[in-house]
Design a protein around this motif. Structure first.
Motif: not given
Length: 483
Positions: A159-188
């Motif tokens: 949210m702080g980054l978006r205050g600086t006008g940066d919506a790209r960086t949060p999107l990158i790490f949402m991809f990271v979070s979702v990717g890790v979650d999707l891979v680990l869910n069926p495994v665990l």
């Protein structure tokens, strides 16, 4: 130029329509990714563990939303402070606001995690969670609480980054979070390879691990790319919450957090009423909620984008652009959400089957809920746009009062009056009734215009305040927030 300053995006110049869209789309994509992740997790849970587990996650997720609410409030307040500071060209003030918010959020996350672990059983009982789903919901909820501090910090930083006008960086790490979650869910969940099967606890553990990985990556990336909000040297002292910053965060953040809590509390009451309709309706409601989450995403994303853009322009004294920012936000919201409603209703059967399998009775119940309630999210989105613009100038109490009145007096009042005549349909029709009331009242407050006279949020030097007030005729001149 201060290191990192060139990376702050100026939203106070140039065409509004394209700038708003380019800023909002990554935020919308982040929200959709987050929702898609939750939906896929629900598919794993529903298909591998059954309807009882799906009902358990529905009860646990509404509880988690309640826990996140107060942090969203502080995050929104810090976003406005950061955006106003960037708009007036004061990067150090933006870092001070960010540091205080992150430091406070760290402490708050530890408290919430501890309280949540201890209080999870009581929360689930308060929800009247069905007995068949109680134990599963408790396991799921407690594992999620373990990772609560990391999750809250990730939200605050994005949210702080978006205050600086940066919506790209949060999107990158949402991809990271979702990717890790999707891979680990069926495994665990299933226990693939040497990993033991963990059931519903595995789904929660996957989500928790994804949050931790995303936070670590976000911090490393912020420093590697020298983003505007990175703190170094003496700036690390900003992580100790400063009294002046905390006065603003509490003064504005608490009402914003209470807005989220009011919505959460209304949701808690709603799911409690749904639970009383029986297990089949609860499972159907869980599936409908997954789809409705997508309908809320454009509203939340566009509301956040409009708020950040308006805050930068208010900080720069560009009041001539505020009405156009509001108008473009409304237009985009209507187009995106309206299209999504049409698609969801057109393809309801295969979408609901993703969560409910071949349970035709539950699919029919969920379809009926959607038919009555889905279109109300267009009105909900319009309300979020208006609230976002007013929030950009620190007006938070009036939106809070509107939500309290419409979600409880109007929405729940309609349910209680209508239930004897409409049965469970009173639940689903209360959505459009409440949303229409909120939009009407928010529109009246916005058009009345008193919100423009509020104080700016960013603490500034007292001498600069006097010069600014004397130089500008706008009613919202830069003044020090009251302590």
């Amino acid at each position: 130029m201060v290191a990192g300053e060139h990376r702050a995006r100026d939203l106070t110049q140039g065409p509004i329509a394209s700038a708003l869209l380019l800023f909002a789309v990554p935020t919308l994509a982040s929200n959709i990714l987050q929702s898609l992740n939750g939906s896929i997790n629900a598919i794993w849970v529903g298909r591998f563990l059954g309807a009882q587990a799906l009902a358990a996650t529905a009860n646990a997720n509404i509880t988690m939303f309640l826990m996140f609410s107060i942090v969203f409030g502080f995050g929104m307040a810090s976003t406005v402070m950061i955006a106003q500071a960037v708009g007036r060209g004061d990067l150090d003030a933006a870092r001070r606001a960010f540091g205080s918010a992150v430091g406070f959020c760290t402490l708050l996350g530890l408290v919430v995690a501890t309280a949540g672990w201890i209080g999870a059983p009581a929360l689930l009982r308060l929800l009247a969670t069905p007995a068949e789903a109680f134990d599963l919901a408790l396991v799921y909820l407690r594992v999620i609480f373990v990772a609560m501090p990391a999750s809250l910090l990730s939200v605050m930083m994005m949210m702080g980054l978006r205050g600086t006008g940066d919506a790209r960086t949060p999107l990158i790490f949402m991809f990271v979070s979702v990717g890790v979650d999707l891979v680990l869910n069926p495994v665990l969940i299933l226990g693939l390879g040497p990993i033991p099967a963990m059931g519903i606890g595995g789904s929660a553990a996957a989500t928790a691990a994804a949050g931790v990985v995303s936070l670590i990556g976000l911090v490393l990336y912020t420093y590697a790319k020298d983003l505007p909000l990175r703190l170094r040297g003496r700036e690390l002292a900003y992580l100790r919450p400063a009294p002046d910053q905390m006065r603003v965060l509490f003064g504005k953040g608490l009402p914003m957090g209470l807005q989220m809590i009011v919505m959460s509390a209304s949701g808690l009451v709603m799911i409690g009423l749904v639970n009383r309709e029986g297990f089949l309706v609860t499972a159907a409601y869980g599936a409908a909620q997954q789809i409705w989450t997508y309908l809320q995403m454009p509203a939340m994303a566009m509301g956040a984008a409009v708020s950040a853009m308006a805050a930068q322009n208010i900080g720069a004294g560009r009041w001539d652009r505020i009405s156009r920012i509001t108008g473009y936000g409304m237009g985009y919201l209507l187009l995106i959400t309206g299209t999504m409603v049409a698609v969801i209703l057109l393809f309801h059967a295969p979408l609901l089957a993703l969560f409910l399998g071949r349970n035709d009775a539950a699919i029919a119940a969920a379809w009926h809920m959607q038919l009555l309630a889905s279109w109300s999210f267009v009105l909900f989105g319009g309300t979020m746009i208006l609230f976002g613009v007013m929030r950009a100038n620190g007006v938070v109490v009036r939106p809070l009062l509107i939500l309290i009145f419409t979600l409880f007096a109007v929405r729940l009042g309609f349910y209680h009056l209508g239930y004897p005549h409409l049965g469970a349909d009173a639940l689903w029709l209360s959505f459009p009734v409440g949303s229409a009331s909120s939009f009407l009242l928010a529109g009246l407050v916005y058009l009345q215009g008193g919100w423009r006279k509020a104080k700016l949020l960013v603490p500034v030097d007292e001498e600069e305040c006097r010069e600014s007030i004397n130089a500008e005729s706008e009613p919202a001149g830069r003044i020090v927030p009251a302590g």
